[in-house]
Design a protein around this motif. Sequence first.
Motif, short mmCIF file in Angstrom:
data_model
loop_
_atom_site.label_atom_id
_atom_site.label_comp_id
_atom_site.label_asym_id
_atom_site.label_seq_id
_atom_site.Cartn_x
_atom_site.Cartn_y
_atom_site.Cartn_z
N PHE A 181 -71.29 -41.16 102.28
CA PHE A 181 -71.46 -39.99 101.44
C PHE A 181 -72.08 -40.49 100.13
N ALA A 182 -73.17 -39.89 99.72
CA ALA A 182 -73.93 -40.45 98.58
C ALA A 182 -74.14 -39.43 97.47
N ARG A 183 -74.23 -39.97 96.26
CA ARG A 183 -74.65 -39.15 95.11
C ARG A 183 -75.77 -39.89 94.40
N ARG A 184 -76.48 -39.18 93.55
CA ARG A 184 -77.54 -39.82 92.76
C ARG A 184 -76.90 -40.77 91.74
N LYS A 185 -77.56 -41.89 91.52
CA LYS A 185 -77.04 -42.89 90.59
C LYS A 185 -77.22 -42.38 89.17
N GLY A 186 -76.19 -42.51 88.38
CA GLY A 186 -76.17 -41.83 87.10
C GLY A 186 -77.10 -42.35 86.03
#
Lengths: 141, 141, 141, 141
Positions: C114-119
Motif C-alpha cells: 500500500f503506497a502513498r506519495r513521498k512527502g
Amino acid sequence: MNRIHTYLLRVEFGDCDPAQIVWFPNYFRWADAASRHFFIQCGLPSWKTTEAERGIIGTPLVDTHARFKRPASYGDQLTIDSFVPEWRRTSFVMRHTVRRGDETLCEITEVRVFARRKGDGSDPHAIEAVPVPEDWRALCE
Amino acid sequence: MNRIHTYLLRVEFGDCDPAQIVWFPNYFRWADAASRHFFIQCGLPSWKTTEAERGIIGTPLVDTHARFKRPASYGDQLTIDSFVPEWRRTSFVMRHTVRRGDETLCEITEVRVFARRKGDGSDPHAIEAVPVPEDWRALCE
Amino acid sequence: MNRIHTYLLRVEFGDCDPAQIVWFPNYFRWADAASRHFFIQCGLPSWKTTEAERGIIGTPLVDTHARFKRPASYGDQLTIDSFVPEWRRTSFVMRHTVRRGDETLCEITEVRVFARRKGDGSDPHAIEAVPVPEDWRALCE
Amino acid sequence: MNRIHTYLLRVEFGDCDPAQIVWFPNYFRWADAASRHFFIQCGLPSWKTTEAERGIIGTPLVDTHARFKRPASYGDQLTIDSFVPEWRRTSFVMRHTVRRGDETLCEITEVRVFARRKGDGSDPHAIEAVPVPEDWRALCE
C-alpha cells in the motif's frame, strides 16, 4: 430495423491515464471487441474458422471516426451498443455507442471490410477486401 | 507554413494481431505520443509543469478521424509527421501522417483542447476546455 | 482459510499476437484488474477515496513472478482466482491462478505494498510503502 | 562474456497510470521488444523467416520474474540492457535491466523457449519447445 449487440465492460485502473480518465485508444480497443462480439452474436463463425473455410481473416478497419463527449474512469461500468447501419458491396459501416448508464460517452463509426490475404504472395501482409458474403449479411440484418 | 514534428517508431511483435499486422488501436497510441512530442518540440513545458503553473493537464481529444490505407507489421520502422493545420478559440486540429518510407499507411486528424479540471468538484473527473493560450500557439506556429 | 475473489474475462482478438495466442503482458493487465477487484470485493473503498482520506494511492507492485503453462486465444473465457496467502508488515503477497475451465494456464505471484506519495516533494513521482492498514487486512481475511 | 543489446525507449503519457507512473505491464511489453531486438541484433532472421524456414514462430515465455525498484514517468528516457546468462537444452534465460541514466528501475528475468506449432493439429494453438538451435546460440554468445 437493425440488429444491435450490447457489449459490457468495466473500466480498469490501467485503462486510465495520468489525468485519471480513460486513455482514448482504449475506446478503440473496446469497439474492436464489440465488433467481433456483434458478429459472433449474429451467428458468424470465429475468424479462425472463416479463415480455414473461406480465407476470410476478419474485418480490418479502413476508416474510423470517434467523438468523445464525456470522460470515464476506473470503476465505471460501460455498455457499447453496436449495429451495422449500412451495407455496401465490399464494405460496411458499424456504429458503436459507448454509455455509462444513460450518458453517452463516446460515439464511434467504423468502415470495415471482410478481408483475405492477397494471393500473389509478393507481400506476405497484403490483404484485400472481398465482397460482403450474402449469407453473413443476412445473419446480421 | 506550419511547424512539423517527425516522430520515429518501430513496430514490435506485440503491436501486431493474429492477422500479423498492426492492431489499429496502436496507431492512436502512437499519434497520442506524437502529439505530445510535437508540443515538447515546440517548447511547451511538460503537462506536469503546466498543471502546476496553469492548471492545464494536457490536450484531451474531442474528435478523431483515421483512414487506414496499408498495413504495417513488426520490424517496420515508421515515421509520423504531425502538425496543426488549424487553431480555433478553444480547440485545435492536429494532423498525423504515418509513413513507412515513401508509403502513407495511415492519416489521422484530431480535434483536441487544452483542458483543466472543472472547478466545482461535483465530479472529480470532469474536465473543461480553456481558450488556447496565445503564447503557446505562437510557439507552435 | 483465505478469501478468494474470482474475476471473469474474455480473451479478445486484440489481446493476441501474431502467433495467435495471448500476448503475455496481457496476463499482467488482467492480474492487476483482478487485484483491484479483490479489494473492492472485500469492501475496501476505491483508490480515489483512499487517496483523499488516507493518502493511499493504490497497491503498486514491487515483485512479480509468473509461470505460463498453456496458451489461450481469442474467444476463450478465462477465470482468475485471486487471494492473499501472506500478509507482512508493509507488504503482502497476492496469488492469481488463471484458468480456462479446469485447465490452469498461468500462475502469477505478486508482492505489493500500500503506497502513498513521498512527502518531501523532491521527486513528484516518488512513492513509499505504508504499514498494511489493520482494518483493511481484517476485511480481506 | 555475454553479448549485451541495449534497447532505448521513451516513456509516453499513455504508458502511465492514474498514479502518474508507468503502469507495470508496460515493462513486460518493453522487455518483449528488447528480447526480439536482441536476436535481430545477433543476426537471427525475423520470426516470419524462421517460421517459413524452420517452423519456429518465436520465443514464447514460460516463466518471468520482475523486481520493480523505482518508478518512471512520461518524458523519461530509459535503456534496457538484455543478455542471455544461461542456455539450456530447450530453453534459455534472458535478463533485462531497465535503467534511467544510472538508476536501475526494474530487473526482469525470463525463461523462454524457441517454439513451433504442435504437429498433430488437435489444438490449433498448441505450441511446443524445440531444442535451442546450435547455430543461433553461437550467434548470440
